[in-house]
Design a protein around this motif. Structure first.
Motif, PDB file in Angstrom:
ATOM      1  N   THR B   3       0.847  -1.191   0.000  1.00 45.82           N
ATOM      2  CA  THR B   3       0.000   0.000   0.000  1.00 45.82           C
ATOM      3  C   THR B   3       0.880   1.238   0.000  1.00 45.82           C
ATOM      4  O   THR B   3       1.994   1.225   0.536  1.00 45.82           O
ATOM      5  CB  THR B   3      -0.933   0.046   1.215  1.00 45.82           C
ATOM      6  OG1 THR B   3      -0.135   0.027   2.401  1.00 45.82           O
ATOM      7  CG2 THR B   3      -1.900  -1.122   1.233  1.00 45.82           C
ATOM      8  N   VAL B   4       0.373   2.292  -0.597  1.00 46.89           N
ATOM      9  CA  VAL B   4       1.082   3.570  -0.675  1.00 46.89           C
ATOM     10  C   VAL B   4       0.139   4.655  -0.180  1.00 46.89           C
ATOM     11  O   VAL B   4      -1.017   4.722  -0.630  1.00 46.89           O
ATOM     12  CB  VAL B   4       1.521   3.873  -2.119  1.00 46.89           C
ATOM     13  CG1 VAL B   4       2.223   5.216  -2.194  1.00 46.89           C
ATOM     14  CG2 VAL B   4       2.435   2.761  -2.639  1.00 46.89           C
ATOM     15  N   TYR B  33      11.206  -0.775  -6.106  1.00 44.94           N
ATOM     16  CA  TYR B  33      11.446   0.539  -6.688  1.00 44.94           C
ATOM     17  C   TYR B  33      10.349   1.497  -6.226  1.00 44.94           C
ATOM     18  O   TYR B  33       9.194   1.094  -6.041  1.00 44.94           O
ATOM     19  CB  TYR B  33      11.414   0.479  -8.225  1.00 44.94           C
ATOM     20  CG  TYR B  33      12.401  -0.488  -8.813  1.00 44.94           C
ATOM     21  CD1 TYR B  33      11.986  -1.750  -9.262  1.00 44.94           C
ATOM     22  CD2 TYR B  33      13.745  -0.167  -8.932  1.00 44.94           C
ATOM     23  CE1 TYR B  33      12.892  -2.638  -9.815  1.00 44.94           C
ATOM     24  CE2 TYR B  33      14.650  -1.062  -9.478  1.00 44.94           C
ATOM     25  CZ  TYR B  33      14.214  -2.295  -9.918  1.00 44.94           C
ATOM     26  OH  TYR B  33      15.107  -3.186 -10.453  1.00 44.94           O
ATOM     27  N   LEU B  34      10.710   2.741  -6.092  1.00 45.52           N
ATOM     28  CA  LEU B  34       9.749   3.799  -5.763  1.00 45.52           C
ATOM     29  C   LEU B  34       9.837   4.885  -6.822  1.00 45.52           C
ATOM     30  O   LEU B  34      10.928   5.172  -7.341  1.00 45.52           O
ATOM     31  CB  LEU B  34      10.058   4.383  -4.385  1.00 45.52           C
ATOM     32  CG  LEU B  34       9.884   3.419  -3.212  1.00 45.52           C
ATOM     33  CD1 LEU B  34      10.527   3.971  -1.967  1.00 45.52           C
ATOM     34  CD2 LEU B  34       8.409   3.108  -2.972  1.00 45.52           C
ATOM     35  N   CYS B  92       2.893   9.155  -5.793  1.00 44.80           N
ATOM     36  CA  CYS B  92       3.957   8.271  -5.355  1.00 44.80           C
ATOM     37  C   CYS B  92       3.557   6.853  -5.759  1.00 44.80           C
ATOM     38  O   CYS B  92       2.373   6.499  -5.674  1.00 44.80           O
ATOM     39  CB  CYS B  92       4.092   8.397  -3.834  1.00 44.80           C
ATOM     40  SG  CYS B  92       5.330   7.341  -3.066  1.00 44.80           S
ATOM     41  N   ALA B  93       4.512   6.069  -6.204  1.00 43.94           N
ATOM     42  CA  ALA B  93       4.177   4.716  -6.661  1.00 43.94           C
ATOM     43  C   ALA B  93       5.257   3.728  -6.252  1.00 43.94           C
ATOM     44  O   ALA B  93       6.442   4.064  -6.171  1.00 43.94           O
ATOM     45  CB  ALA B  93       3.982   4.694  -8.173  1.00 43.94           C
ATOM     46  N   THR B 105       1.802   0.360  -7.896  1.00 40.76           N
ATOM     47  CA  THR B 105       0.785   0.629  -6.893  1.00 40.76           C
ATOM     48  C   THR B 105       0.916   2.093  -6.504  1.00 40.76           C
ATOM     49  O   THR B 105       1.967   2.515  -6.015  1.00 40.76           O
ATOM     50  CB  THR B 105       0.957  -0.266  -5.663  1.00 40.76           C
ATOM     51  OG1 THR B 105       0.845  -1.639  -6.058  1.00 40.76           O
ATOM     52  CG2 THR B 105      -0.105   0.053  -4.616  1.00 40.76           C
ATOM     53  N   PHE B 106      -0.149   2.856  -6.730  1.00 42.81           N
ATOM     54  CA  PHE B 106      -0.106   4.294  -6.559  1.00 42.81           C
ATOM     55  C   PHE B 106      -0.726   4.734  -5.233  1.00 42.81           C
ATOM     56  O   PHE B 106      -1.642   4.096  -4.701  1.00 42.81           O
ATOM     57  CB  PHE B 106      -0.894   4.991  -7.682  1.00 42.81           C
ATOM     58  CG  PHE B 106      -0.226   4.961  -9.024  1.00 42.81           C
ATOM     59  CD1 PHE B 106      -0.445   3.916  -9.897  1.00 42.81           C
ATOM     60  CD2 PHE B 106       0.610   5.999  -9.412  1.00 42.81           C
ATOM     61  CE1 PHE B 106       0.159   3.891 -11.155  1.00 42.81           C
ATOM     62  CE2 PHE B 106       1.219   5.985 -10.666  1.00 42.81           C
ATOM     63  CZ  PHE B 106       0.990   4.933 -11.520  1.00 42.81           C
ATOM     64  N   GLY B 107      -0.239   5.862  -4.727  1.00 39.40           N
ATOM     65  CA  GLY B 107      -0.905   6.553  -3.644  1.00 39.40           C
ATOM     66  C   GLY B 107      -2.060   7.381  -4.197  1.00 39.40           C
ATOM     67  O   GLY B 107      -2.307   7.400  -5.408  1.00 39.40           O
ATOM     68  N   GLY B 108      -2.758   8.069  -3.305  1.00 40.50           N
ATOM     69  CA  GLY B 108      -3.931   8.822  -3.704  1.00 40.50           C
ATOM     70  C   GLY B 108      -3.639  10.161  -4.363  1.00 40.50           C
ATOM     71  O   GLY B 108      -4.545  10.806  -4.895  1.00 40.50           O
TER      72      GLY B 108
END
Lengths: 114, 116
Positions: B3-4, B33-34, B92-93, B105-108
């Protein structure tokens, strides 16, 4: 180099109708993704293709959504029948291969279901 | 599952000043990776910067830099000398380093407003 192409850019349909979106990735990119981005949220993966095979479709609502990439190049995402909650931007992205870092995104298709 | 989380829905910055966007993530993996992506109003996502988890050195790309704190699972983005063109949504992913299942997986998202 041409980017990821998507069409149409905008689509308005009534609930229970069908709709299809088209994506043409960057030439030579083996990996193709479809994401759903609901207003105010980050994109969520619907399906990932590697060439013409499905790698991940765990979050695809298979009772109404389908996608194909028959020749390993362009791809079509279909919704049948559409629901109000399907209103979102549908983003297509492509990547050169499994070892490359960057995903390149298309401009998206904004779907409104009324 | 990873989760992000991006806790700042919106940030405002004066032109030429600095703004920092926060991102935290949850994972049980040690190698990953980010990324930070920018999404201008036209909606096309553009990669801003990436960080490999095995690298201790923070990534930098011109006016963009990150503060990667692996133990704290924190990955913030600093935009220096902000410009009007920096106004956009920033996401952010996270991505696993494994060959399979390499989705983002992305943040909001955080909306950045730049005041002239």
């Amino acid at each position: 180099e041409a980017g990821v192409a998507q069409s149409p850019r905008y689509k308005i349909i009534e609930k229970r109708q069908s709709v299809a979106f088209w994506c043409n990735p960057i030439s030579g990119h083996a990996t193709l993704y479809w994401y759903q981005q609901i207003l105010g949220q980050g994109p969520k993966l619907l399906i990932q293709f590697q060439n013409n095979g499905v790698v991940d479709d765990s979050q695809l609502p298979k009772d109404r959504f389908s996608a194909e990439r028959l020749k390993g190049v362009d791809s079509t995402l279909k919704i049948q029948p559409a629901k109000l909650e399907d209103s979102a931007v549908y983003l297509c992205a492509s990547r050169l291969g499994l070892t490359s870092y960057e995903q390149y995104f298309g401009p998206g298709t904004r779907l409104t279901v009324t | 599952a990873q989760t992000v989380t991006q806790s700042q829905p919106e940030m405002s910055v004066q032109e030429a000043e600095t703004v920092t966007l926060s991102c935290t993530y949850d994972t049980s993996e040690s190698d990953y990776y980010l990324f930070w992506y920018k999404q201008p109003p036209s909606r096309q996502m553009i990669l801003v910067i990436r960080q490999e988890a095995y690298k201790q050195q923070n990534a930098t790309e011109n006016r963009f830099s990150v503060n990667f704190q692996k133990a704290a699972k924190s990955f913030s983005l600093k935009i220096s000398d902000s410009q009007l063109g920096d106004a956009a949504m920033y996401f952010c992913a996270y991505r696993t380093s494994k060959a399979a299942g390499n989705k983002l997986t992305f943040g909001g998202g955080t909306r950045v407003l730049v005041k002239p």
